[in-house]
Structures are given as structure tokens and as C-alpha cells.
Design a protein around this motif. Structure first.
Motif, PDB file in Angstrom:
ATOM      1  N   THR A 140      61.781 -27.614  47.572  1.00 20.88           N
ATOM      2  CA  THR A 140      60.352 -27.296  47.607  1.00 20.88           C
ATOM      3  C   THR A 140      59.577 -28.035  46.515  1.00 20.88           C
ATOM      4  O   THR A 140      60.154 -28.592  45.586  1.00 20.88           O
ATOM      5  N   LYS A 141      58.267 -28.004  46.665  1.00 17.90           N
ATOM      6  CA  LYS A 141      57.334 -28.547  45.667  1.00 17.90           C
ATOM      7  C   LYS A 141      57.562 -30.037  45.421  1.00 17.90           C
ATOM      8  O   LYS A 141      57.427 -30.522  44.294  1.00 17.90           O
ATOM      9  N   CYS A 142      57.931 -30.754  46.470  1.00 21.21           N
ATOM     10  CA  CYS A 142      58.133 -32.197  46.355  1.00 21.21           C
ATOM     11  C   CYS A 142      56.785 -32.910  46.303  1.00 21.21           C
ATOM     12  O   CYS A 142      55.803 -32.448  46.893  1.00 21.21           O
ATOM     13  N   PRO A 143      56.724 -34.057  45.623  1.00 18.15           N
ATOM     14  CA  PRO A 143      55.509 -34.863  45.723  1.00 18.15           C
ATOM     15  C   PRO A 143      55.334 -35.380  47.146  1.00 18.15           C
ATOM     16  O   PRO A 143      56.321 -35.621  47.853  1.00 18.15           O
ATOM     17  N   ASN A 144      54.110 -35.546  47.563  1.00 19.96           N
ATOM     18  CA  ASN A 144      53.845 -36.031  48.924  1.00 19.96           C
ATOM     19  C   ASN A 144      54.363 -37.444  49.147  1.00 19.96           C
ATOM     20  O   ASN A 144      54.550 -37.880  50.278  1.00 19.96           O
ATOM     21  N   THR A 145      54.586 -38.153  48.040  1.00 17.61           N
ATOM     22  CA  THR A 145      54.995 -39.557  48.132  1.00 17.61           C
ATOM     23  C   THR A 145      56.503 -39.748  47.990  1.00 17.61           C
ATOM     24  O   THR A 145      56.957 -40.873  47.810  1.00 17.61           O
ATOM     25  N   ILE A 146      57.283 -38.671  48.061  1.00 22.30           N
ATOM     26  CA  ILE A 146      58.722 -38.800  47.852  1.00 22.30           C
ATOM     27  C   ILE A 146      59.324 -39.753  48.888  1.00 22.30           C
ATOM     28  O   ILE A 146      59.070 -39.658  50.092  1.00 22.30           O
ATOM     29  N   ALA A 147      60.141 -40.694  48.402  1.00 22.46           N
ATOM     30  CA  ALA A 147      60.722 -41.719  49.262  1.00 22.46           C
ATOM     31  C   ALA A 147      62.005 -41.221  49.920  1.00 22.46           C
ATOM     32  O   ALA A 147      62.685 -40.327  49.400  1.00 22.46           O
ATOM     33  N   GLU A 148      62.347 -41.828  51.051  1.00 22.61           N
ATOM     34  CA  GLU A 148      63.570 -41.451  51.747  1.00 22.61           C
ATOM     35  C   GLU A 148      64.801 -41.711  50.889  1.00 22.61           C
ATOM     36  O   GLU A 148      65.774 -40.964  50.939  1.00 22.61           O
ATOM     37  N   SER A 149      64.756 -42.771  50.088  1.00 22.93           N
ATOM     38  CA  SER A 149      65.898 -43.079  49.218  1.00 22.93           C
ATOM     39  C   SER A 149      66.114 -41.976  48.179  1.00 22.93           C
ATOM     40  O   SER A 149      67.250 -41.626  47.856  1.00 22.93           O
ATOM     41  N   GLU A 150      65.010 -41.408  47.677  1.00 16.70           N
ATOM     42  CA  GLU A 150      65.139 -40.320  46.707  1.00 16.70           C
ATOM     43  C   GLU A 150      65.664 -39.058  47.386  1.00 16.70           C
ATOM     44  O   GLU A 150      66.458 -38.312  46.806  1.00 16.70           O
ATOM     45  N   LYS A 151      65.231 -38.815  48.602  1.00 14.64           N
ATOM     46  CA  LYS A 151      65.761 -37.670  49.343  1.00 14.64           C
ATOM     47  C   LYS A 151      67.275 -37.791  49.495  1.00 14.64           C
ATOM     48  O   LYS A 151      68.009 -36.812  49.324  1.00 14.64           O
ATOM     49  N   THR A 152      67.723 -38.986  49.812  1.00 14.94           N
ATOM     50  CA  THR A 152      69.157 -39.220  49.966  1.00 14.94           C
ATOM     51  C   THR A 152      69.892 -38.939  48.660  1.00 14.94           C
ATOM     52  O   THR A 152      70.969 -38.322  48.655  1.00 14.94           O
ATOM     53  N   GLN A 153      69.319 -39.360  47.540  1.00 12.84           N
ATOM     54  CA  GLN A 153      69.927 -39.118  46.229  1.00 12.84           C
ATOM     55  C   GLN A 153      70.020 -37.620  45.940  1.00 12.84           C
ATOM     56  O   GLN A 153      71.032 -37.133  45.416  1.00 12.84           O
ATOM     57  N   ILE A 154      68.972 -36.882  46.273  1.00 13.42           N
ATOM     58  CA  ILE A 154      68.970 -35.440  46.029  1.00 13.42           C
ATOM     59  C   ILE A 154      70.010 -34.746  46.891  1.00 13.42           C
ATOM     60  O   ILE A 154      70.745 -33.873  46.423  1.00 13.42           O
ATOM     61  N   ILE A 155      70.101 -35.133  48.159  1.00 13.56           N
ATOM     62  CA  ILE A 155      71.094 -34.538  49.053  1.00 13.56           C
ATOM     63  C   ILE A 155      72.503 -34.793  48.526  1.00 13.56           C
ATOM     64  O   ILE A 155      73.372 -33.917  48.551  1.00 13.56           O
ATOM     65  N   THR A 156      72.725 -35.995  47.994  1.00 13.57           N
ATOM     66  CA  THR A 156      74.033 -36.322  47.414  1.00 13.57           C
ATOM     67  C   THR A 156      74.338 -35.404  46.236  1.00 13.57           C
ATOM     68  O   THR A 156      75.472 -34.936  46.069  1.00 13.57           O
ATOM     69  N   LYS A 157      73.332 -35.127  45.413  1.00 17.30           N
ATOM     70  CA  LYS A 157      73.519 -34.239  44.261  1.00 17.30           C
ATOM     71  C   LYS A 157      73.792 -32.806  44.703  1.00 17.30           C
ATOM     72  O   LYS A 157      74.615 -32.104  44.101  1.00 17.30           O
ATOM     73  N   LEU A 158      73.113 -32.355  45.752  1.00 18.83           N
ATOM     74  CA  LEU A 158      73.264 -30.975  46.208  1.00 18.83           C
ATOM     75  C   LEU A 158      74.614 -30.731  46.886  1.00 18.83           C
ATOM     76  O   LEU A 158      75.096 -29.593  46.929  1.00 18.83           O
ATOM     77  N   LYS A 159      75.208 -31.785  47.440  1.00 23.95           N
ATOM     78  CA  LYS A 159      76.512 -31.689  48.092  1.00 23.95           C
ATOM     79  C   LYS A 159      76.561 -30.578  49.150  1.00 23.95           C
ATOM     80  O   LYS A 159      77.386 -29.655  49.074  1.00 23.95           O
ATOM     81  N   PRO A 160      75.696 -30.640  50.144  1.00 27.18           N
ATOM     82  CA  PRO A 160      75.707 -29.596  51.176  1.00 27.18           C
ATOM     83  C   PRO A 160      76.979 -29.659  52.012  1.00 27.18           C
ATOM     84  O   PRO A 160      77.613 -30.711  52.143  1.00 27.18           O
TER      85      PRO A 160
END
Length: 334
Positions: free
Chosen positions: A189-209
Motif C-alpha cells: 500500500t501507499k505506493c507512489p503513482n510513478t512506481i516502476a514495474e522493475s521496482e515492483k519486481t524487486q519488492i516481490i523478490t524481497k517479500l518472497k511470496p
């Protein structure tokens, strides 16, 4: 305060063992969870503080209320009542809590809004009141494992991911990070509107779903208008005002108002702050007050403030919105 938290670091392993053992007792069935014949959707988090649970609950209400008989059940934090209470026209933030009161103000004509710290008892009462309910939304109940929700949505803030945190009392986690495995959806939540797809991928990697878990990203944007009890106006038209906040993190709101180059003084209080008579008297000396919608629920009944009090609403958006909606609707149908 930060120094005190570091001093308490040796307590973290004890807190870990207690919360980990409690979860294992539920995982192995040694402590009992109650499941229900109707869909129960839980919205919660691993950390203390605001992750955007109220906007998420309101989003779910909007996508479900037209087709399903719906109820929300919250704890009713800092209310002056106890036990089960079904919201009605006589209620206020003092009797049911600010966030449930916000739900009732917006949706009370079409859904049931209730509070009870004991979620099993709350659900039982809701079903006694209306045994034709289709869906119950549990607000902030991820750690309330006496209820086995059919669908769990776990929230984590973009600037404060649970994977980067540690347990209380030094960190902000209520339970170990492994608790995230119970979620069906993880919402950043509370992501910047400009968040890039590459950053999303990095976050998902960190979260390890886990393979079966879905990760989504959401943003909050602020309206260009502020609203009072009787009117609205463009926020850019306001002269100097006092910004009053009693939320977990007011920084995004403050940054937005500064970006708009507005002239304001910020009075920052703790989350769910209960305003004293002395504080109300001081606020009444301001010519104009802008606050959040949640804080507005606690302040709007104060006669000294009503003529000068405005709130700034927020808008909640989700990436891959259709996919998210379908997952929720499929869970309800199942």
C-alpha cells in the motif's frame, strides 16, 4: 523513544518465541479456530501502525455491496463502549470508534457495521441479527486466529515493508514474518503513482511470496476538494489553515499540501487520538481547520469547530484492479 526501543532489543527473542508458539498451536490445531459457512474476508497486517486498512475495507465494500448482503466487523479501537455493538444513527466515534463510524457514515444505509473485540462473538451476533448475510469483512483481524477467515488480505506499506522490520518492542511487527504465509493476497500500500514495474519486481523478490499468493500494489491520492458538513471547496482556494492529524503516518499528507504550496500549521497527534476539551478549545481559535476523514469523524460533533472544519478525502487505486476484484469475487462465490 527510539533509544528506549533499542534498549528493549533483548526482549525481541522472547516476544518471537511467544508469538511463534501461539501461531504453531493454531497451525497444528491444538488451539481451535472457528470457520463459518459464509465467506469471511480478513484485512490486516503484520505491523502496528497504519497500512491503509480502512481504504482497503471501503474498496471491498464498493465492489461487493451491490450484489451481496454485507457486514463489517471491527474492534472499535478507543471507543467508550464494550462488547458487541451494531452501529445505528445514534452512534458516534466515541461509541463505535472512528474507523467503523466512517464506514457507517458512508455505507450505513446498505450494509451492517458492527464492533466487537471478540470476533467470534461479533460474527455470532451479526448472524443472529441477519442470518441471510452473504459476506463479513473483518477489519484488522489478521492476528485474531480464533476466527478462521476464508480469505486473508495482508497489507504492508511501501515505505515500511514487513520483510525489512523486526518484532516488537524494538521493531513494529506484531508477529514473526512467517505469519505472512496465511495470506491469500499481499497488498503493498501507499505506493507512489510513478512506481516502476522493475521496482515492483524487486519488492516481490524481497517479500518472497508463496506460489499460490498474489502480490498487488496500491496507491493513495488526495482529492482536490475539501469537505465540511455542508459544503465543499477547492483546497487551493483555502487561505492559511491548521492541519490536524491523528493518524499513524501524516508525512504523505503533509508532503502533498507542501507540494500544493499551501500555507498551513501542522498539529500532529497520535493515531486514534481522543481530543480533550482543552485541545478543542485551542483548535477553536483557528480560522480554518483541515483534517483527515478519520479525524473528522472524531471532531465533527464539536460545535465550536463545525463552521471551520474540513476534511480531505483520499482515493484508493490498485494495479491489476480487474484481477484483484476477480480473486475477491471468486473467493466469495466459493
Amino acid at each position: 523513544m527510539k533509544f528506549l526501543r533499542y534498549i528493549l532489543l533483548p526482549i525481541v527473542p522472547i516476544y518471537f518465541l511467544v508469538t511463534w508458539a501461539r501461531n504453531k498451536l493454531y497451525d497444528f490445531g491444538w488451539k481451535k479456530s472457528k470457520s463459518y459457512m459464509i465467506p469471511v474476508i480478513c484485512v490486516g497486517n503484520l505491523s502496528v501502525g497504519g497500512t491503509g486498512k480502512s481504504p482497503m475495507i471501503e474498496y471491498l465494500i464498493r465492489i461487493l455491496k451491490m450484489d451481496y448482503k454485507l457486514a463489517t466487523l471491527s474492534r472499535g479501537y478507543k471507543r467508550e463502549t464494550s462488547g458487541f455493538k451494531l452501529a445505528d444513527a445514534s452512534d458516534s466515534a466515541k461509541t463505535i470508534g472512528d474507523e467503523p463510524f466512517q464506514f457507517f457514515n458512508k455505507f450505513g444505509e446498505t450494509i451492517l457495521v458492527a464492533v466487537d473485540a471478540n470476533r467470534q462473538n461479533g460474527i455470532a451476533n451479526l448472524l443472529n441479527i441477519n442470518n441471510n448475510l452473504d459476506v463479513i469483512l473483518l477489519d484488522d483481524a489478521f492476528q485474531h486466529r480464533k476466527v478462521q477467515a476464508g480469505f486473508n488480505i495482508l497489507l504492508t506499506s511501501y515505505g515500511d515493508l514487513y520483510c525489512d522490520d523486526i518484532l516488537l518492542p524494538t521493531g513494529n511487527l506484531r508477529e514473526p514474518k512467517s505469519g505472512a504465509k496465511r495470506a491469500n493476497i499481499i497488498m503493498v500500500t501507499k505506493c507512489p503513482n510513478t512506481i516502476a514495474e522493475s521496482e515492483k519486481t524487486q519488492i516481490i523478490t524481497k517479500l518472497k511470496p508463496r506460489k499460490e499468493q498474489h502480490v498487488f500494489f496500491s496507491s493513495i491520492t488526495y482529492s482536490n476538494y475539501v469537505f465540511s458538513l455542508s459544503t465543499k471547496q477547492e483546497i487551493s482556494q483555502l487561505s492559511a489553515f491548521t492541519l490536524v492529524t491523528g493518524i499513524a503516518n501524516a508525512t504523505p499528507l503533509v508532503d502533498y499540501l507542501k507540494f500544493k504550496a499551501l500555507d498551513f500549521e501542522h498539529l500532529n497527534f497520535n493515531d486514534h487520538h481522543v481530543f480533550s476539551e482543552k485541545e478543542i478549545e485551542e483548535l477553536s481559535k483557528s480560522d480554518c481547520i483541515v483534517t483527515t476523514e478519520k479525524d473528522f469523524m472524531r471532531l465533527k460533533s464539536e460545535s465550536k469547530l463545525q463552521e471551520k472544519l474540513f476534511y480531505l478525502p483520499i482515493e484508493f487505486s490498485i494495479d491489476k484492479e480487474e484481477m484483484f476484484n476477480n480473486l475477491v469475487l471468486d473467493a466469495v462465490k466459493r
